[in-house]
Design an enzyme around this catalytic site. Structure first.
Site, PDB file in Angstrom:
ATOM      1  N   TYR A 112      26.090  14.312  59.478  1.00 45.09           N
ATOM      2  CA  TYR A 112      24.820  15.494  59.294  1.00 45.09           C
ATOM      3  C   TYR A 112      24.034  15.879  60.459  1.00 45.09           C
ATOM      4  O   TYR A 112      23.563  16.899  60.639  1.00 45.09           O
ATOM      5  CB  TYR A 112      24.018  14.683  58.139  1.00 45.09           C
ATOM      6  CG  TYR A 112      24.640  14.838  56.864  1.00 45.09           C
ATOM      7  CD1 TYR A 112      25.004  15.952  56.180  1.00 45.09           C
ATOM      8  CD2 TYR A 112      24.824  13.614  56.057  1.00 45.09           C
ATOM      9  CE1 TYR A 112      25.341  15.861  54.794  1.00 45.09           C
ATOM     10  CE2 TYR A 112      25.389  13.465  54.768  1.00 45.09           C
ATOM     11  CZ  TYR A 112      25.645  14.825  54.138  1.00 45.09           C
ATOM     12  OH  TYR A 112      26.128  14.759  52.784  1.00 45.09           O
ATOM     13  N   ASN A 160      31.894  21.739  52.247  1.00 39.40           N
ATOM     14  CA  ASN A 160      31.766  20.764  51.234  1.00 39.40           C
ATOM     15  C   ASN A 160      30.416  20.488  50.696  1.00 39.40           C
ATOM     16  O   ASN A 160      29.708  20.364  51.548  1.00 39.40           O
ATOM     17  CB  ASN A 160      32.713  19.638  51.431  1.00 39.40           C
ATOM     18  CG  ASN A 160      34.175  20.182  51.175  1.00 39.40           C
ATOM     19  OD1 ASN A 160      34.566  20.825  50.222  1.00 39.40           O
ATOM     20  ND2 ASN A 160      34.941  19.372  51.871  1.00 39.40           N
ATOM     21  N   SER A 199      32.979  19.893  56.363  1.00 45.37           N
ATOM     22  CA  SER A 199      31.540  19.309  56.466  1.00 45.37           C
ATOM     23  C   SER A 199      31.789  18.046  55.362  1.00 45.37           C
ATOM     24  O   SER A 199      32.338  17.835  54.580  1.00 45.37           O
ATOM     25  CB  SER A 199      30.489  20.409  56.074  1.00 45.37           C
ATOM     26  OG  SER A 199      30.673  20.441  54.492  1.00 45.37           O
ATOM     27  N   ASP A 200      30.497  17.242  55.638  1.00 47.28           N
ATOM     28  CA  ASP A 200      29.927  16.249  54.791  1.00 47.28           C
ATOM     29  C   ASP A 200      29.397  16.943  53.682  1.00 47.28           C
ATOM     30  O   ASP A 200      29.271  18.382  53.564  1.00 47.28           O
ATOM     31  CB  ASP A 200      28.988  15.156  55.478  1.00 47.28           C
ATOM     32  CG  ASP A 200      29.032  13.903  54.960  1.00 47.28           C
ATOM     33  OD1 ASP A 200      29.514  13.807  53.694  1.00 47.28           O
ATOM     34  OD2 ASP A 200      28.402  13.010  55.260  1.00 47.28           O
ATOM     35  N   TRP A 201      29.465  16.182  52.570  1.00 46.11           N
ATOM     36  CA  TRP A 201      28.727  16.724  51.410  1.00 46.11           C
ATOM     37  C   TRP A 201      27.155  17.380  51.339  1.00 46.11           C
ATOM     38  O   TRP A 201      26.228  16.257  51.385  1.00 46.11           O
ATOM     39  CB  TRP A 201      28.924  15.926  50.217  1.00 46.11           C
ATOM     40  CG  TRP A 201      30.054  15.909  49.568  1.00 46.11           C
ATOM     41  CD1 TRP A 201      30.412  16.141  48.030  1.00 46.11           C
ATOM     42  CD2 TRP A 201      31.483  16.120  49.943  1.00 46.11           C
ATOM     43  NE1 TRP A 201      31.542  16.367  47.774  1.00 46.11           N
ATOM     44  CE2 TRP A 201      32.528  16.271  48.485  1.00 46.11           C
ATOM     45  CE3 TRP A 201      32.132  16.047  51.121  1.00 46.11           C
ATOM     46  CZ2 TRP A 201      33.710  16.657  48.876  1.00 46.11           C
ATOM     47  CZ3 TRP A 201      33.577  16.245  51.377  1.00 46.11           C
ATOM     48  CH2 TRP A 201      34.317  16.586  50.075  1.00 46.11           C
TER      49      TRP A 201
END
Length: 706
Positions: free
Chosen positions: A228, A279, A259-261
């Site tokens: 992030y 994501n 990507s991270d969530w």
């Protein structure tokens, strides 16, 4: 080339657009080209994001992992299934999975073969729960022990991180589950992860914070999840410097990046920078990315390249033959998996101190006092995205009562100190379980930075209450220190068991304890393992994967609310060595019920490596395992380098009186330093120190010349 998809690859979907089992790479490449020629722009862009996450989370009452999540890929019109994601640093995050000790605990085993076995179990259980994409490989470097998600990684040393992460990732992929390595990159703090700008120079980046990622990718881990935070001014999910220049250009990585969530990418140019999948939903990509292509601000080739990476990776795994004929639900948390969880819990525990109190003897301890609320709590670690809702958890109290019998174990939570004193006084020995829970450390889940919980309709959080985050203190809470002192006042032998994800300062109370054992978050079988360790059925053999200081100020600067922070080259044991600080417990430290002697250290340079051999003897009276650690110190004349760096380790089992010769190989390329002037690597000539032993501060030494 058409086939019918199998379990975990889009179960039962007949399709002429999926590769046959055994398809060659050339056939896969040709099929990918056909698919791309068939798809419309909107279908390609749809492949570049997840779908349905927020609806699923709301329907599941905010239970993370209640179902597999669509995480990119897929073309419904062609019958190509999407990738189905599960998290899993300590087990597949679905209801009923095996819960292993946390990643940091497994890092303390220094056992890559064991970690691969854990990865294989996670691969099996992912497939049995309809997942084919795993986020279990977390290798962010532990820069400071206050980091809330320290428990999700392996430790402070880049070499160790790379070896253990590669073992986990390749184990998962043994069952044709795509593994991703996370979080790329320089993610070592939690509360400020969505905003902090981490700056690092070229040497810090390439020598300290990136090499473990390359190690995993070189081993074959197939995909990368971005972090992030910002790095040198740009968010990781849209950083061309990271995703294109380093990852693809310098390292030659050919898999896809996701990507991270939520909040993993902020601008559509992230796609051109090298992010292939957003994501869990198309909050930035989707229609906005289609519009950008149509407007000419993003080239169509960017979309084709991303989809080619996604499809090639997915098809490559889909074409592989499965090791098992099927992946039925009865494989989940089966007996062998639970036995492995217990084996790991036994091998990860680190005996920090022992004046002879341990092992406890059953013939002498007819009544055992167990103190502390954590002794009677199911406490397997973080309650964020790594939470495993396992079938059961054996607590420390349950494990000790199962061994000794209910009548032989008396318990006091410790809220009433006087009552705890009395319980201790009436016993033959005392075990105090102290440390932390998901409330004090873990993934930070609160307010507008939770998983979509920013007040917008349809974006539920996974927690109503604030949980986790970076630790506010490196010491134990005051009431736990008071409980340890109350136990010591009884005059009975006292064992303190520490439950935590990283270093705990012990100066305030260590002299009150006869023995200190760090169990970490020990998983579903932790209580049984603890009983075996305390009563000598198994010798502790874990080693610290981080340095425990005497004072908090000995660690690098840490501000959990920082807007910006610089990550330098010096942390952990390299900082302690450089500044000549004596830690309380050195990196690699861990006592045993046996005694080990090292001799006959030899090293020579052969075929691009330093070949090292050393004889290790068990001088104790019980069988035990030792972790042999090899460090190398460069001359440091051309450029300053750490006094020593871990470059090899091996776990060895020895019977009483037995000697084994352990051989290790250190690749010369692993000793190079990054030249910021040329953006290349240099191997310095001269005399190198080769140091081997059971901890970073108890080493024997020889030298080689390059």
């Amino acid at each position: 080339m058409a086939t019918t998809s199998t379990v975990g690859q889009g179960a039962g979907i007949p399709s002429g657009w999926m590769p046959a089992k055994g398809a060659s790479q050339a056939e896969i490449d040709a099929l990918v080209t056909r698919v791309l020629a068939e798809l419309r722009l909107d279908e390609k862009v749809a492949m570049m994001s997840g779908k349905g996450f927020f609806d699923a989370l709301a329907e599941d009452d905010r239970i993370w992992g209640a179902r597999p999540y669509r995480a990119g890929g897929g073309a419904e019109r062609l019958g190509i299934p999407p990738l189905m994601f599960t998290d899993g640093p300590r087990g597949v995050t679905r209801v009923g999975s095996t819960c292993f000790p946390c990643t940091m605990a497994r890092g303390a085993t220094f056992d890559a073969a064991l970690e691969r076995r854990v990865g294989e179990v996670m691969g099996v259980e992912a497939r049995a729960q309809d997942c084919n994409f795993s986020g279990a490989v977390c290798i962010n470097l532990l820069r400071h022990p206050a980091w809330g998600r320290a428990q999700e990684t392996y430790g402070e040393d880049p070499w160790h991180l790379g070896v253990m992460g590669a073992a986990m990732g390749t184990g998962i992929q043994a069952h044709n589950v795509i593994a991703t390595v996370k979080h790329f990159a320089l993610n070592s703090m939690e509360n400020a992860r969505f905003k902090v700008n981490v700056t690092a120079d070229a040497r810090a980046m390439h020598e300290v914070y990136l090499p473990h990622f390359k190690h995993c990718l070189d081993a074959g881990v197939a995909t990368v999840m971005t972090a992030y935070n910002k790095v040198n001014g740009e968010f990781c999910g849209q950083s061309r410097a990271l995703l294109t220049d380093v990852l693809r250009g310098e390292w030659g990585f050919e898999g896809f990046v996701h990507s991270d969530w939520v909040r993993g990418v902020h601008k559509v140019y992230g796609a051109a920078a090298g992010l292939d999948v957003e994501n869990p939903e198309p909050l930035v990509f989707g229609e906005k990315l289609v519009a950008a292509v149509e407007a000419g601000t993003v080239e169509p080739e960017v979309i084709d390249q991303a989809c080619r990476r996604i499809l090639t990776t997915q098809f490559r795994f889909a074409a592989l033959e499965d090791p098992l004929e099927g992946y039925s639900k009865d494989l989940i948390a089966q007996d062998s998996h639970r036995a492995l969880a217990r084996e790991v819990a036994e091998k990860c525990a680190v005996l920090l101190e022992n004046d002879g109190t341990l092992p406890l003897r059953r013939e002498k301890v007819r009544k055992l006092a167990v103190l502390g609320t954590l002794a009677d709590m199911e406490n397997t670690g973080d309650n964020g995205s790594s939470r495993v809702r396992t079938p059961y958890v054996i607590t420390p109290l349950q494990g000790l009562r199962a061994m000794l019998g209910n009548e032989a174990v008396v318990y006091a939570g410790g809220e009433d100190i006087d009552a705890a004193k009395q319980v201790a006084a009436d016993a033959d020995a005392v075990v105090v379980v102290a440390g932390f829970t998901a409330k004090e450390e873990g993934e930070y889940i609160i307010g507008d930075i939770a998983l979509g919980a920013d007040g917008k309709p349809g974006r539920p959080s996974i927690s109503k209450e604030p949980i986790g985050g970076d630790r506010l203190s490196l010491g134990l809470p005051e009431h736990q220190v008071a409980l340890i002192r109350a136990a010591a006042a009884s005059g009975k032998p006292v064992v303190v068991v520490l439950v935590a994800g990283s270093a705990v300062l012990v100066e305030e109370w260590r002299e009150e304890a006869g023995a200190i054992l760090m169990s970490f978050y020990a998983g579903m079988e932790g209580g049984h393992a603890l009983a075996s360790l305390l009563f000598g059925e198994v010798s502790p053999s874990g080693k610290l994967p981080f340095t425990v200081a005497r004072e908090a100020g000995d660690y690098p600067f840490f501000d959990r609310d920082a807007e910006a922070i610089e990550y330098g080259r010096w942390h952990g044991y390299t900082k302690f060595d450089r500044e000549e600080i004596t830690p309380r417990y050195a990196f690699g430290h861990g006592l045993s019920y046996a005694r080990f002697a090292y001799r006959g250290l030899m090293a020579r340079v052969v075929d691009g490596a330093i070949e090292v051999s050393v004889a290790v003897r068990n001088d104790g009276d019980m069988a035990a395992e030792e972790v042999v650690q090899c460090y190398v110190g460069a001359p440091g004349v051309e450029a300053e380098q750490p006094a020593k760096l871990l470059r090899g380790f091996e776990r060895v089992a020895l019977a009483p009186g037995e000697t084994k010769v352990v051989q290790l190989a250190v690749a010369l390329e692993s000793l190079r330093w990054r030249d910021p002037a040329t953006h290349g690597w240099r191997l310095e000539g001269g005399d190198y120190r080769v140091l081997v032993g059971g901890a970073s501060d108890t080493l024997i030494e020889t030298r080689v010349t390059l």
